[in-house]
Design a protein around this motif. Structure first.
Motif, PDB file in Angstrom:
ATOM      1  N   ARG A  80      -8.306   6.895   2.851  1.00  0.00           N
ATOM      2  CA  ARG A  80      -6.967   7.089   3.405  1.00  0.00           C
ATOM      3  C   ARG A  80      -6.973   7.068   4.926  1.00  0.00           C
ATOM      4  NH1 ARG A  80      -3.926  11.292   3.047  1.00  0.00           N
ATOM      5  NH2 ARG A  80      -2.107  10.014   3.497  1.00  0.00           N
ATOM      6  N   GLU A 115      -1.739   4.149   8.729  1.00  0.00           N
ATOM      7  CA  GLU A 115      -0.623   5.047   9.011  1.00  0.00           C
ATOM      8  C   GLU A 115      -0.582   5.381  10.497  1.00  0.00           C
ATOM      9  OE1 GLU A 115       0.786   9.128   6.759  1.00  0.00           O
ATOM     10  OE2 GLU A 115      -0.982   8.036   6.063  1.00  0.00           O
ATOM     11  N   PRO A 119      -9.422  11.008  -0.874  1.00  0.00           N
ATOM     12  CA  PRO A 119     -10.178   9.792  -0.572  1.00  0.00           C
ATOM     13  C   PRO A 119     -10.293   9.594   0.938  1.00  0.00           C
ATOM     14  CG  PRO A 119      -8.311   9.329  -2.034  1.00  0.00           C
ATOM     15  CD  PRO A 119      -8.138  10.712  -1.544  1.00  0.00           C
ATOM     16  N   VAL A 134      -5.701   3.514   6.167  1.00  0.00           N
ATOM     17  CA  VAL A 134      -4.498   2.885   5.609  1.00  0.00           C
ATOM     18  C   VAL A 134      -3.616   2.278   6.695  1.00  0.00           C
ATOM     19  CG1 VAL A 134      -4.488   4.362   3.568  1.00  0.00           C
ATOM     20  CG2 VAL A 134      -3.180   5.036   5.595  1.00  0.00           C
ATOM     21  N   ARG A 174       0.852  -1.198   0.000  1.00  0.00           N
ATOM     22  CA  ARG A 174       0.000   0.000   0.000  1.00  0.00           C
ATOM     23  C   ARG A 174       0.884   1.243   0.000  1.00  0.00           C
ATOM     24  NH1 ARG A 174      -4.531  -0.443   4.137  1.00  0.00           N
ATOM     25  NH2 ARG A 174      -5.621  -1.339   2.367  1.00  0.00           N
ATOM     26  N   SER A 199       0.595   5.195   0.511  1.00  0.00           N
ATOM     27  CA  SER A 199      -0.349   6.219   0.956  1.00  0.00           C
ATOM     28  C   SER A 199       0.389   7.328   1.668  1.00  0.00           C
ATOM     29  CB  SER A 199      -1.382   5.595   1.901  1.00  0.00           C
ATOM     30  OG  SER A 199      -2.252   6.582   2.399  1.00  0.00           O
ATOM     31  N   TRP A 200       0.350   8.491   1.080  1.00  0.00           N
ATOM     32  CA  TRP A 200       0.897   9.659   1.759  1.00  0.00           C
ATOM     33  C   TRP A 200       0.284  10.924   1.183  1.00  0.00           C
ATOM     34  CZ3 TRP A 200       4.118   6.553  -1.301  1.00  0.00           C
ATOM     35  CH2 TRP A 200       4.543   7.109  -2.531  1.00  0.00           C
ATOM     36  N   TYR A 250      -2.537   7.228  -3.091  1.00  0.00           N
ATOM     37  CA  TYR A 250      -3.290   6.155  -2.424  1.00  0.00           C
ATOM     38  C   TYR A 250      -3.411   5.008  -3.427  1.00  0.00           C
ATOM     39  CZ  TYR A 250      -7.072   3.874   0.199  1.00  0.00           C
ATOM     40  OH  TYR A 250      -7.841   2.985   0.906  1.00  0.00           O
ATOM     41  N   THR A 300       4.783   5.068   3.370  1.00  0.00           N
ATOM     42  CA  THR A 300       4.154   6.351   3.633  1.00  0.00           C
ATOM     43  C   THR A 300       5.212   7.427   3.837  1.00  0.00           C
ATOM     44  OG1 THR A 300       2.486   7.460   4.993  1.00  0.00           O
ATOM     45  CG2 THR A 300       4.016   5.988   6.125  1.00  0.00           C
TER      46      THR A 300
END
Lengths: 192, 524
Positions: B166, B171, B163, B169, A40, A42-43, A111, A165
């Motif tokens: 997110r 994080e 989105p 996710v 994945r 995502s950032w 994403y 990320t």
């Protein structure tokens, strides 16, 4: 049918309906293959504003209301980033990440979910800004660097998600969640 | 002969009537849960409110999974209350689906009933969203799956600049604000549900909001027993950095999930909008053509005596009493054309035969006379005054040789028609639907009241009640009606025989008396 038999049958049908309800309240579904894994990306980064300014002609100034006669008009947008993802030497994704929002003035976000087979993989991510000079970077304090990259081996267990990320403190792309519990809550046991 | 509006929904109608008949056989019509589906939904909403209040005391926004696990660990209280809450919510979806299906196949979804149809759909939507938020509140793996799939679908809409997926996710842990929003929606929606229920029954007089007590306790007791004997379990806590794999979903709220996995979000939205549009617009496409729609009731003000019976009998509150404009004292009935569903129950309520949807008691009487002439009805015959939605209307074999005089609803029937047919024939069977299955809601009930309990416009006392029988037989209970008609016909035959024996043959009597007198005279 006599009353007792009818009553027993009604009870049996009711019990069957209730048990059916209970079974359907927890029917098993293989939502995502537990034998697979996921990479994945995502950032979210704040890009720099790339502006092009020009001086207005006297005629254009004359046409404007007095309180709006700025000698210079600047138009700009947040600079997009090129995203290139390679897994095990093969380019999996090449795309342009633009600023979000109707006027492209919100942060740039990435994403992506990339299914992978469990095991060891070499993951390389390049995230390079298009446009913007050093002056603009200094102007946009706290913005992301022009070039972010990630190049490391990633080991994925079955069912695991490896998250790449952006760490704002280190100003770099980092890996989370591979090879053990990640940043999310730890999994709990099924309990009855 | 099937009722006209039902032909297009034949399959659903047949399945429903078959199920109704089986359920009547098991539970009796008074406690048939299929007849009480709407009331059962309301009862279950009350159960959800009560159990939800308890669960709310122990739910923690900062530790959702752990707090629900603690509730589930309370063996004597929390565990079964949580189970009852879940199972009641599942049962509410089932009961709502049954109720909607009934209204659809029984042609009760258009005209003035369109408000109930649309508000009912809004209620279902509110229940579903309430259920989703409730499932997500637990924040276990099923909740994770629901939340992420929901986020994927919402992200397809051009309303978010980033989105919302997110947020999931991994994080960082989900903020408490997410669970707060979820909880807020879960609590606020039931308030909306209460308002929607009020709207749903706004055009119904004397709405039945709860099932009979025995059925109510059976439903609640059954779900409680299920919650105790088959307690809910705790799925693993959600882990945003693990694929859920095989997980156990609540079919009633997540039936759509396996269908949309892997399908592009815009396709899901297009299909969803089309489906919702089709269902919401049922009042438009399911209604009969304008030329075949029944007329709304009108009052003949010259005949109306202002007795108010039609107003009291109308199941939809469509009749009100207003001051007269013809100079006569008192009030006169007036039908609100926007509320009248043309059930025709007012026909049977009016002694002077002054109200009805395109026809009144006078028209019924004329039709009965024509029918009796055409069929050459005699004293040896049995006539079935049959509601066309009951077994009499759909199963010719159920008539057992009797003559059928069809009516749109047994509650339509003016008692003068019954009286006339009793005079012509040997006996009259009025075939009505089960009381809770009447398409006009209260037709079967008012019929009983008018024939046996003196409700205006009552069957006159001069009518021999032995020659009138009311049989409640739903469309799937042909055998019940057939047996009843056969038994009644046998009773009428016995009655005729007794009457024949009791009847005085005056001529023979005079001859006998004369012969006796002549013999006495000769002897003297």
């Amino acid at each position: 049918m006599n009353r007792i038999l009818r009553g027993a049958l009604a009870l049996a049908v009711s019990a069957a309906a209730l048990l059916g309800l209970e079974a359907l309240s927890r029917y098993p579904v293989d939502v995502e293959g537990s034998d697979g894994a996921l990479l994945r990306l995502s950032w979210r980064v704040r890009s720099v504003r790339v502006e092009h300014c020009r001086k207005l002609t006297p005629e254009e100034l004359e046409a404007l209301p007095a309180h709006m006669r700025q000698p210079e008009r600047c138009e700009g947008r947040l600079a997009p980033y090129d995203l290139v993802l390679s897994v095990d030497g093969r380019t999996v994704e090449r795309s342009l990440a633009t600023a979000a929002g109707a006027r492209a003035d919100r942060p740039v976000y990435v994403y992506r979910d990339i299914p992978l087979a469990p095991g060891a993989h070499r993951v390389r991510v390049e995230f390079v800004r298009r446009g913007g000079d050093e002056e603009e970077e200094e102007r946009e304090e706290g913005g992301a660097p022009r070039h972010l990259s990630f190049d490391a081996p990633v080991t994925l267990a079955p069912g695991q998600i490896a998250l790449v990320t952006y760490d704002a403190e280190r100003r770099a792309l980092v890996l989370r969640g591979s090879g053990g519990a990640g940043a999310g809550m730890a999994p709990g046991p099924e309990r009855r | 002969m099937q009722p006209s509006g039902v032909r297009a929904r034949r399959g659903g109608w047949r399945a429903l009537t078959w199920l109704d008949a089986r359920a009547n056989g098991l539970f009796g019509s008074r406690y048939n849960p299929l007849y009480q589906s709407g009331a059962i939904v309301v009862a279950l909403l009350a159960v959800l409110l009560a159990t939800g209040l308890y669960l709310l005391l122990f739910y923690r926004l900062g530790a959702p999974w752990a707090s629900v696990a603690r509730i589930t660990d309370q063996a004597f209280l929390g565990r079964w209350i949580r189970g009852l809450h879940r199972f009641a919510s599942d049962a509410a979806v089932v009961a709502a689906a049954v109720h909607a299906l009934r209204m659809f196949v029984q042609d009760r979804s258009w005209g003035p009933r369109a408000l109930a149809w649309v508000s009912g759909l809004a209620l279902v939507a509110a229940i579903l969203v309430c259920g989703w938020t409730g499932l997500v509140m637990v924040w276990d793996t099923p909740a994770q799956v629901l939340a992420m799939e929901g986020a994927r679908l919402l992200d397809a809409l051009p309303i978010f600049s980033e989105p919302i997926g997110r947020a999931f996710v991994g994080e960082r842990p989900l903020p408490s604000a997410f669970f707060f929003l979820n909880l807020f929606a879960h609590i606020a929606l039931p308030i909306g549900v209460g308002l929607l229920v009020w709207l749903h029954v706004a055009r119904v007089a004397r709405p039945v909001l709860l099932p009979p007590k025995r059925l109510l306790w059976a439903v609640v007791g059954g779900l409680t027993a299920l919650a105790v004997l088959r307690p809910l379990w705790m799925a693993p806590q959600a882990d945003l950095l693990r694929l859920p794999g095989e997980t156990r979903l609540d079919f009633f709220y997540a039936f759509w999930l396996p269908l949309v996995r892997g399908v592009p979000a815009w396709t899901v939205w297009a299909a969803g909008v089309a489906l919702v549009g089709a269902v919401v617009s049922v009042p438009l496409w399911a209604r009969p053509a304008r030329s075949r729609r029944p007329a709304r009731s009108l009052v003949n003000e010259r005949l109306c005596t202002g007795c108010e019976q039609c107003m009291l009998d109308c199941p939809y509150g469509a009749i009100s009493m207003v001051p007269r404009t013809d100079g006569r004292p008192g009030l006169v009935a007036r039908v609100n054309q926007d509320l009248c569903v043309s059930c025709g129950i007012c026909i049977g309520s009016c002694a002077p035969m002054g109200v009805g949807p395109g026809r009144t008691g006078r028209d019924q009487l004329a039709a009965a006379r024509a029918f009796a002439e055409r069929a050459e009805i005699g004293r040896a015959d049995v006539v079935v005054l049959g509601c066309e939605w009951s077994a009499a209307g759909v199963s010719p074999g159920a008539l057992a040789g009797a003559h059928l005089f069809p009516v749109p609803c047994a509650g339509n029937v003016h008692t003068s028609v019954i009286e006339y047919l009793v005079r012509r024939a040997g006996g009259v069977v009025v075939a009505a639907c089960r009381a809770r299955d009447c398409r006009g809601r209260e037709g079967a009930t008012w019929l009983e009241q008018r024939v046996h309990h003196g409700r205006e416009a009552e069957l006159q006392e001069r009518v021999d009640r032995r020659r009138v029988r009311i049989v409640h037989a739903s469309a799937g209970e042909a055998r019940l009606l057939r047996d009843a008609v056969r038994g009644f016909a046998a009773e009428m035959a016995e009655l005729r025989r007794e009457e024949a024996e009791e009847a005085l043959d005056v001529v023979a009597l005079c001859r006998a008396v004369g012969a006796d007198a002549r013999s006495e005279g000769a002897a003297s």
